[in-house]
Design an enzyme around this catalytic site. Structure first.
Site, PDB file in Angstrom:
ATOM      1  N   GLU A 136      32.061  41.755  20.279  1.00 18.40           N
ATOM      2  CA  GLU A 136      32.301  42.569  19.153  1.00 18.40           C
ATOM      3  C   GLU A 136      34.103  42.985  19.161  1.00 18.40           C
ATOM      4  OE1 GLU A 136      29.595  45.070  17.066  1.00 18.40           O
ATOM      5  OE2 GLU A 136      27.773  43.069  18.241  1.00 18.40           O
ATOM      6  N   GLY A 140      33.895  44.124  24.256  1.00 13.07           N
ATOM      7  CA  GLY A 140      34.057  43.774  24.373  1.00 13.07           C
ATOM      8  C   GLY A 140      33.668  43.992  25.802  1.00 13.07           C
ATOM      9  N   GLY A 349      64.489  26.327  36.019  1.00 10.77           N
ATOM     10  CA  GLY A 349      64.517  26.807  34.530  1.00 10.77           C
ATOM     11  C   GLY A 349      63.388  25.370  33.557  1.00 10.77           C
ATOM     12  N   GLU A 372      34.568  35.957  30.143  1.00  9.03           N
ATOM     13  CA  GLU A 372      33.371  36.113  30.934  1.00  9.03           C
ATOM     14  C   GLU A 372      33.437  37.012  31.253  1.00  9.03           C
ATOM     15  OE1 GLU A 372      31.186  32.682  31.930  1.00  9.03           O
ATOM     16  OE2 GLU A 372      32.032  31.702  30.065  1.00  9.03           O
ATOM     17  N   THR A 374      36.453  40.771  32.655  1.00  6.04           N
ATOM     18  CA  THR A 374      38.125  40.720  33.153  1.00  6.04           C
ATOM     19  C   THR A 374      37.234  40.859  34.674  1.00  6.04           C
ATOM     20  OG1 THR A 374      37.432  43.076  32.886  1.00  6.04           O
ATOM     21  CG2 THR A 374      38.746  41.705  31.286  1.00  6.04           C
ATOM     22  N   SER A 375      39.280  40.601  35.024  1.00  4.64           N
ATOM     23  CA  SER A 375      38.755  40.848  36.690  1.00  4.64           C
ATOM     24  C   SER A 375      38.012  42.612  37.327  1.00  4.64           C
ATOM     25  CB  SER A 375      40.077  41.502  37.238  1.00  4.64           C
ATOM     26  OG  SER A 375      40.570  40.045  37.525  1.00  4.64           O
ATOM     27  N   GLU A 376      38.332  43.662  36.001  1.00  5.41           N
ATOM     28  CA  GLU A 376      38.245  44.759  36.388  1.00  5.41           C
ATOM     29  C   GLU A 376      36.391  44.490  36.418  1.00  5.41           C
ATOM     30  OE1 GLU A 376      40.001  43.766  34.459  1.00  5.41           O
ATOM     31  OE2 GLU A 376      42.727  44.930  34.778  1.00  5.41           O
TER      32      GLU A 376
END
Ligand SMILES: Cc1cc2nc3c(=O)[nH]c(=O)nc-3n(C[C@H](O)[C@H](O)[C@H](O)COP(=O)(O)OP(=O)(O)OC[C@H]3O[C@@H](n4cnc5c(N)ncnc54)[C@H](O)[C@@H]3O)c2cc1C
Length: 389
Positions: A136, A140, A349, A372, A374-376
């Site tokens: 929501e 999160g 470039g 799904e 975060t890394s944390e």
């Protein structure tokens, strides 16, 4: 424990059938998806027209039993499919992973036979598309702090609230949504419900304009006095959040596989470019610092693949794999970011413009360290498993 790990490890060589599966999904992705990826990306077009073709290959019900319309493949097979789609277009891969691994998987894991007949079969056969609503606007990572409620009224539940960042929030036909049924019970007061598109009081809100994964539709979803039958309660009342953690354990293997495929695609694009592009009279791929980047990325992709297949092999044995799936998701997504960044660097470039795939991989990849969990959050999950006293 160690010996058991070794037996899982030993089984990781792919069978002839799995090699054939990889070849057929790769061929499909090259012919049916690759020609359209930039057009879909630029217009944020969700290619719903692709769904029947995905379904014909079993990709809309990869791991579900044939009796529920699925293709009955293993978790390792699932990784191969998701990986091969992501190698060409991470957006399509994300949509297939969210459909299979979240909405449809939740019904498969916790639905009654009657619910599976009614809702899972059309999802697994690709007649319908799944969505899954946990996140929501205000909750999160701390998903249990959700505000959406479901109140019992007679033989119905009445849902109120909204969900944020929902894959297929607009196009999804069948949504699994988590809502608070008893706030006093905390995360044991959250339940899951199946809501079909067209139910009064259920509608899509704002469609997100995203950095990457632009062909995978992501929208807000709103519930205003949305009444669903008591039969639409999915799993036991009060178990919705705990069930969600199990859905995510398996879902994370899918995001890990997506990351592996994306990293593989970024690496291959960089390797090809390195031998096309000449500077100082020779291909840039002959310069030691470019070769080092390519070699290190190739090794990291392979390591991520092995972690991912190990988590999948443990799932195939019917064992909980919270630790292994979190490790696979954390590592694979982080190395995919690295491979995509190096891909842009190797293109110079030309990595900064849309004529080569490097630019799109660089944008798409960031979702893998966020979605799904975060890394944390993966580090927290791993720490809880490894460092619990
Ligand atoms: C393209 C896309 C598709 C998605 N699809 C779905 C879907 O289909 N269904 C669904 O339910 N959700 C979906 N999501 C939502 C996704 O799962 C969340 O965005 C994610 O879980 C992070 O939540 P948040 O965005 O609220 O970030 P927050 O939770 O606000 O996090 C912000 C930052 O704080 C960090 N943080 C938070 N808590 C901690 C902590 N305890 N320790 C350390 N750091 C912390 C986070 O790691 C992050 O870096 C999707 C998101 C995107 C972008």
């Amino acid at each position: 424990m160690a010996l058991w790990y070794i037996s899982v490890w030993m089984d990781l060589s792919l069978s002839d059938d799995q090699a054939l599966l990889r070849r057929s999904i790769r061929e499909f992705a090259e012919t049916e998806i690759r020609p359209h990826i930039m057009e879909w990306d630029e217009s944020q077009h969700f290619p719903k027209e692709l769904v029947p073709k995905l379904a014909a290959l079993g990709l809309m019900g990869i791991q579900f039993e044939e009796m529920w319309g699925g293709a009955g493949m293993s978790a390792v097979d699932y990784c191969i499919c998701i990986e091969e789609l992501a190698r060409v277009d991470p957006s399509v891969s994300l949509s297939v992973a969210a459909h299979n691994g979240l909405g449809a998987a939740h019904i498969n894991m916790f639905g009654t036979d009657a619910q599976k007949r009614k809702y899972l079969v059309p999802l697994a056969t690709g007649e319908k598309l799944a969505a899954w609503g946990l996140t929501e606007a205000q909750s999160g990572s701390d998903a249990a702090a959700m505000r959406t409620t479901a109140a019992r009224q007679g033989d119905c539940w009445v849902l109120n609230g909204s969900k944020q960042f929902i894959t297929h929030g607009k196009y999804g036909d069948t949504m699994v949504v988590m809502a608070v049924t008893d706030r006093a019970k905390g995360n044991r007061g959250i339940s899951a419900f199946i809501v079909e598109r067209g139910t009064p009081g259920f509608r899509a809100g704002k469609k997100e304009d995203k950095l990457g994964m632009r062909a995978s539709e992501t929208s807000e979803v709103i519930f205003e006095n949305c009444r669903v039958s008591a039969e639409n309660l999915l799993g036991e009342e009060g178990q919705g959040f705990l069930n969600t953690l199990q859905v995510l354990d398996a879902g994370r293997i899918g995001i890990a596989a997506l990351s592996v495929g994306l990293a593989q695609g970024a690496y291959e694009a960089a390797r090809n470019y390195a031998f096309e592009r000449r500077q100082f009279g020779q291909p840039i791929g002959t310069f030691q610092s470019i070769r080092a980047k390519l070699v290190e990325n190739a090794a990291r992709v392979e390591a991520a693949r092995l972690l991912t297949y190990r988590a999948a092999a443990i799932k195939d044995q019917g064992t909980r794999m919270t630790l292994e799936s979190a490790m696979a998701k954390l590592y694979a997504s982080e190395i995919a970011v690295r491979a995509s960044e190096d891909g842009v660097q190797i293109h110079g470039g030309y990595g900064f413009v849309k004529d080569y795939p490097a630019e799109k991989f660089f944008r798409d990849v960031k979702l893998t360290t966020i979605g799904e969990g975060t890394s944390e959050i993966q580090r927290l999950v791993i720490a809880r498993q490894l460092l619990a006293s």
